[in-house]
Every structure is written in structure tokens, then in C-alpha cells.
Design a protein around this motif. Structure first.
Motif, short mmCIF file in Angstrom:
data_model
loop_
_atom_site.label_atom_id
_atom_site.label_comp_id
_atom_site.label_asym_id
_atom_site.label_seq_id
_atom_site.Cartn_x
_atom_site.Cartn_y
_atom_site.Cartn_z
N PRO A 1 0.83 -1.21 0.00
CA PRO A 1 0.00 0.00 0.00
C PRO A 1 0.86 1.26 0.00
CG PRO A 1 -0.77 -1.57 1.64
CD PRO A 1 0.55 -2.07 1.16
N GLN A 2 0.27 2.33 -0.51
CA GLN A 2 1.02 3.58 -0.65
C GLN A 2 1.59 4.06 0.69
OE1 GLN A 2 -1.06 6.39 -3.02
NE2 GLN A 2 0.68 7.77 -3.22
N ALA A 3 0.86 3.86 1.76
CA ALA A 3 1.32 4.35 3.07
C ALA A 3 2.38 3.44 3.69
CB ALA A 3 0.12 4.46 4.02
N GLU A 4 2.68 2.30 3.05
CA GLU A 4 3.61 1.34 3.64
C GLU A 4 4.80 1.04 2.75
OE1 GLU A 4 1.80 -2.04 5.67
OE2 GLU A 4 -0.17 -1.15 5.26
N HIS A 5 5.16 1.96 1.85
CA HIS A 5 6.28 1.72 0.94
C HIS A 5 7.56 1.40 1.68
CE1 HIS A 5 4.39 3.89 -2.79
NE2 HIS A 5 3.77 2.77 -2.46
N GLN A 6 7.78 2.01 2.84
CA GLN A 6 9.01 1.77 3.58
C GLN A 6 9.06 0.36 4.18
OE1 GLN A 6 11.65 3.79 3.53
NE2 GLN A 6 10.43 5.03 2.13
N ARG A 7 7.93 -0.34 4.16
CA ARG A 7 7.85 -1.71 4.69
C ARG A 7 7.88 -2.75 3.56
NH1 ARG A 7 3.70 -3.63 6.67
NH2 ARG A 7 4.80 -5.11 8.03
N ALA A 8 8.28 -2.36 2.37
CA ALA A 8 8.21 -3.27 1.23
C ALA A 8 8.99 -4.55 1.48
CB ALA A 8 8.72 -2.57 -0.03
N GLY A 9 10.18 -4.45 2.06
CA GLY A 9 10.98 -5.63 2.31
C GLY A 9 10.32 -6.59 3.28
N GLN A 10 9.73 -6.05 4.35
CA GLN A 10 9.08 -6.90 5.33
C GLN A 10 7.80 -7.52 4.78
OE1 GLN A 10 10.55 -7.61 8.35
NE2 GLN A 10 8.99 -9.22 8.27
N ILE A 11 7.06 -6.75 3.98
CA ILE A 11 5.85 -7.29 3.36
C ILE A 11 6.20 -8.47 2.45
CG2 ILE A 11 4.05 -6.76 1.65
CD1 ILE A 11 3.88 -3.96 2.91
N LEU A 12 7.28 -8.33 1.70
CA LEU A 12 7.72 -9.43 0.83
C LEU A 12 8.16 -10.64 1.65
CD1 LEU A 12 8.44 -10.62 -1.92
CD2 LEU A 12 10.67 -9.50 -1.74
N ALA A 13 8.95 -10.40 2.69
CA ALA A 13 9.44 -11.50 3.52
C ALA A 13 8.28 -12.24 4.19
CB ALA A 13 10.41 -10.97 4.57
N ASP A 14 7.30 -11.50 4.69
CA ASP A 14 6.14 -12.12 5.34
C ASP A 14 5.31 -12.92 4.34
OD1 ASP A 14 6.93 -10.96 7.71
OD2 ASP A 14 5.47 -9.31 7.62
N HIS A 15 5.11 -12.36 3.15
CA HIS A 15 4.35 -13.07 2.11
C HIS A 15 5.03 -14.38 1.76
CE1 HIS A 15 2.19 -13.80 -1.68
NE2 HIS A 15 3.38 -14.08 -2.18
N HIS A 16 6.34 -14.33 1.55
CA HIS A 16 7.08 -15.51 1.15
C HIS A 16 7.06 -16.57 2.24
CE1 HIS A 16 10.10 -17.64 -1.25
NE2 HIS A 16 10.77 -17.85 -0.13
N ALA A 17 7.21 -16.15 3.48
CA ALA A 17 7.23 -17.10 4.60
C ALA A 17 5.89 -17.81 4.75
CB ALA A 17 7.60 -16.37 5.88
N GLY A 18 4.81 -17.15 4.34
CA GLY A 18 3.48 -17.72 4.51
C GLY A 18 3.07 -18.69 3.43
N LEU A 19 3.92 -18.92 2.44
CA LEU A 19 3.58 -19.81 1.33
C LEU A 19 4.17 -21.20 1.54
CD1 LEU A 19 4.31 -17.50 -1.76
CD2 LEU A 19 2.09 -17.98 -0.73
N SER A 20 3.40 -22.21 1.20
CA SER A 20 3.96 -23.55 1.11
C SER A 20 4.75 -23.66 -0.18
CB SER A 20 2.83 -24.59 1.12
OG SER A 20 2.07 -24.49 -0.07
N ALA A 21 5.49 -24.74 -0.33
CA ALA A 21 6.26 -24.95 -1.57
C ALA A 21 5.33 -25.00 -2.78
CB ALA A 21 7.07 -26.23 -1.47
N GLU A 22 4.17 -25.62 -2.60
CA GLU A 22 3.20 -25.72 -3.71
C GLU A 22 2.60 -24.36 -4.03
OE1 GLU A 22 3.22 -27.61 -1.00
OE2 GLU A 22 3.91 -29.53 -1.84
N GLN A 23 2.26 -23.60 -3.01
CA GLN A 23 1.70 -22.27 -3.23
C GLN A 23 2.70 -21.34 -3.90
OE1 GLN A 23 0.61 -21.56 0.87
NE2 GLN A 23 -1.58 -21.82 0.43
#
Length: 393
Positions: free
Chosen positions: A339-361
Motif C-alpha cells: 500500500p502507498q502508506a507502507e512503501h518503507q515496509r516493502a521488504g518486510q511485506i515481501l518476507a512475510d508473504h514468502h514465509a506464509g507460502l507452502s512450496a506448492e503455493q
């Protein structure tokens, strides 16, 4: 044709917040073929080229250099006759189509021709479809117009819809699927402007001095205030990701557009330089789990469509962007959305998204990106679904 899937972030009906257009047109599930009317005599007299929608009927289309002499429209040229039918008169048509793109009339100083055609459509009680395929947010000043544009800077109107950038399928298919690793890798290959005293002064003038905030062309203005507000957003995003300890970065940064290819002396040198830059970009995509997507001069990203075509999930930094079919597709669920208000958190948003995925997902999100491009964002997919803009609620 695959239908929208609610379980994957799609809505079955347009967003209630989006006013519906085309109320006089009722097209049901069994009637996907639109009857359209156009008149090539109302193309820009200076450059009588047609918009991409009319390619199956007329062969002289306007192309940007990134789609010229590529396979971008090959599929649509063959299948488009199944999506649209040329009507013999306005009265017979579901909708009227302006033959040229709006930016062509603006650039040629022939906007009066386009507006005359819009007036003829209005007198016949018809809406007119207008395509605008360039960076600046130029409105089309006709009440009966439906404007399809890749960029809206502010004040989106009910008659404005997202338009993809017409990119080719560079590799005739997605990049090879990647398997999930513990840490996400993100790629970026492109121009990044670093702030200097001179560019900062220009940014201040464009964003803070009212008489410098408009660019004017043929009497119709589009604000530059928002363009310059985001001038250094890519550099900021790159630095944010470089600074995050949980993300591996694969960045190829250029100081000039298309790696400076357009600065070459001859046409042959430009072609070779562009091909080299493209190969570097595609290699960067193939070697990364995700790819950074940030707006350029206009409030959209050409790179976004290339990333989706390659089957890579974009890390999408939102700047109030307008994306195609946003009344059907929940883009915030389909992309790694920042989101526009969270650009400075882009790295953490990506890391959290990736951690939440299974290998299949993780693998499935790659397939999903390519599927969306094929079904909704490629020229063939976009125009195959075009009737949905007029479907009765």
C-alpha cells in the motif's frame, strides 16, 4: 475461456463503488461479441493509424517501439473477429470506437477531429470507446466517452478504465518455474534516478509552484504534480529492499531509459543495444523469485505487464494505480501488494508473504501470474473479455 475465480481473489460482480457504464447495452453470458462502429475517416489526418482494438479489421496500427515488429498482437489479429463485429452504421452498433488513439490526436494537434466523431456518436445516442496509450493523464472531454488508459494520476472518473501496456510475449511462454527457497529473492532491471540538487529543484518546482504543475497539449491539460511527486520512488524502493536483511536482491540499475539504447548513434546500434537490454531484463526475471514493480513517468508500469507475462509475482508498490478489470479482479490479493502508506515496509511485506507460502503455493503463484496475463492482460485476453465492461449488473 476461463471465468473469474472467487477463491483466487476475483469478484463475481463489479465493485459496488464503481459506477457502471453502458446502461443502454445489455450483453448476457451467451452474447460476448460486440457490434462496433468506426470510421477511418476520423483518424488523425496527420497520422491515420488505428488503435489496437481495430487490428483485425484494419492493418495500420500505431505501435510503440517495445511492441513494434514483435508478436504482441499475433494472437489477437487471428481471434479478434470472434470478439467484435463491424456494424454498417452507428444505429446498428452496440458502441462506437474512435479509430485513433487519443494521444495521437493530441500529439498531431487534431483533437477537433476526434471530438467531432464523439459528437456524431452522441447525436446517435451512442457511447464512444477511446484508447489513450501514453504516460500522461489526459482526459477526453466528451460526456459519452469511455476512456481506456494505462494511467490516471488523480480524480478517476466513472468512465475511466484501466488499459494494459501492449507488451510482447518475449519468450513465447513463461520463465522456468522456480522452487521455494528459505529467503525470497527479488529482481529489478531498469532505470533508477538518483536525486541531485538540480533534480530536487525541478521536483520542487513541479510539485509546489502552481503555474508549473500543468503540461498542456492542444488545449487539454494533465497535471504533472503527481508525476514529479513520485520521481525518485524507484530509488527509494531499491534502497528499502537493499537494506532489508531477510531479502536477497538481484538488481541491475541503469541511469538511462532502456540502458541508454536510444542514445546510440545509428538505428542498427539502437536495435542491438535494446536487444541486449531486453536479454538482461529477461535473465533477471528468470533468476528471481519476485520482481519489483514501481511506476515510471506515468502512474503505471510497463514492466508490470512483462513481469506477469514471464510468470513472476510482482512486488507492486501502489501509487493509487488503475489496473485493467479492477471491477472483476481483486488485484491486492493477486499481487504482493505494498500500500502507498507502507512503501518503507516493502521488504518486510515481501518476507512475510514468502514465509506464509507452502512450496506448492510458491509455484502456483508463478503459474497464476502467467494465467492472469494470458486471460486478462495480453491483447488477446483483454479484448476477449472487453464485453464485460458493458455487461448489465
Amino acid at each position: 475461456m476461463r471465468e473469474p475465480r472467487a477463491s483466487k481473489g476475483f469478484f463475481a460482480k463489479p465493485f459496488s463503488a464503481r459506477p457502471q457504464v453502458g446502461a443502454a447495452i445489455t450483453i448476457g453470458p451467451m452474447s460476448m461479441r460486440l457490434k462496433i462502429y468506426t470510421d477511418p475517416a476520423f483518424a488523425s489526418p496527420a497520422n491515420p493509424m488505428q488503435c489496437a482494438m481495430l487490428l483485425p479489421f484494419f492493418g495500420r496500427e500505431e505501435r510503440a517501439f517495445w511492441s513494434a515488429d514483435t508478436n504482441a498482437f499475433d494472437s489477437y489479429k487471428k481471434s479478434g473477429l470472434g470478439y467484435f463485429e463491424l456494424a454498417g452504421s452507428m444505429d446498428e452498433a452496440d458502441v462506437v470506437v474512435l479509430p485513433g488513439t487519443w494521444h495521437r490526436y493530441l500529439q498531431d494537434g487534431t483533437t477537433n477531429v476526434a471530438l467531432r466523431f464523439a459528437q456524431k456518436a452522441a447525436e446517435a445516442g451512442k457511447q464512444i470507446v477511446v484508447f489513450h496509450e501514453r504516460d500522461y493523464d489526459f482526459k477526453f472531454p466528451a460526456a459519452n466517452a469511455l476512456l481506456f488508459t494505462p494511467t490516471v494520476e488523480k480524480d478517476r472518473q466513472p468512465n475511466e478504465f484501466g488499459l494494459p501496456a501492449w507488451v510482447p510475449d518475449h519468450t513465447n511462454g513463461p520463465a522456468p518455474l522456480r522452487q521455494k527457497q528459505q529467503r525470497p529473492s527479488i529482481g529489478f532491471c531498469g532505470q533508477v534516478k538518483r536525486p541531485t540538487a538540480k533534480t530536487r529543484l525541478k521536483q520542487f518546482a513541479r510539485t509546489s509552484l502552481p503555474y508549473l504543475s500543468d503540461i498542456r497539449m492542444s488545449g487539454h491539460s494533465a497535471s504533472l504534480r503527481e508525476n514529479f511527486q513520485h520521481k525518485f520512488l524507484r530509488a527509494q524502493a531499491v534502497q528499502t529492499l537493499l537494506d532489508h536483511p531477510g531479502v536477497d536482491t538481484h538488481f541491475v540499475l541503469h541511469g538511462d531509459f532502456f540502458a541508454g539504447a536510444d542514445q546510440k548513434s545509428t538505428a542498427d546500434e539502437k536495435t542491438v543495444a535494446r536487444q541486449s537490454a531486453l536479454e538482461t531484463f529477461l535473465s533477471n526475471l528468470a533468476d528471481s523469485d519476485y520482481s519489483l514493480c514501481v511506476r515510471g513517468i506515468g502512474n503505471y508500469s510497463l514492466r508490470f505487464y512483462e513481469i506477469m507475462a514471464a510468470g513472476r509475482p510482482p512486488l507492486f508498490l501502489d501509487t493509487n494505480c488503475v489496473l485493467p478489470y479492477d471491477f472483476l479482479i481483486d488485484w491486492q490479493k493477486e499481487l504482493v501488494w505494498v500500500p502507498q502508506a507502507e512503501h518503507q515496509r516493502a521488504g518486510q511485506i515481501l518476507a512475510d508473504h514468502h514465509a506464509g507460502l507452502s512450496a506448492e503455493q510458491f509455484v502456483d503463484q508463478q503459474r497464476r501470474a502467467r494465467e492472469i496475463w494470458e486471460d486478462w492482460l495480453s491483447p488477446d485476453g483483454f479484448f476477449r473479455n472487453f464485453y464485460r465492461h458493458f455487461r448489465a449488473p
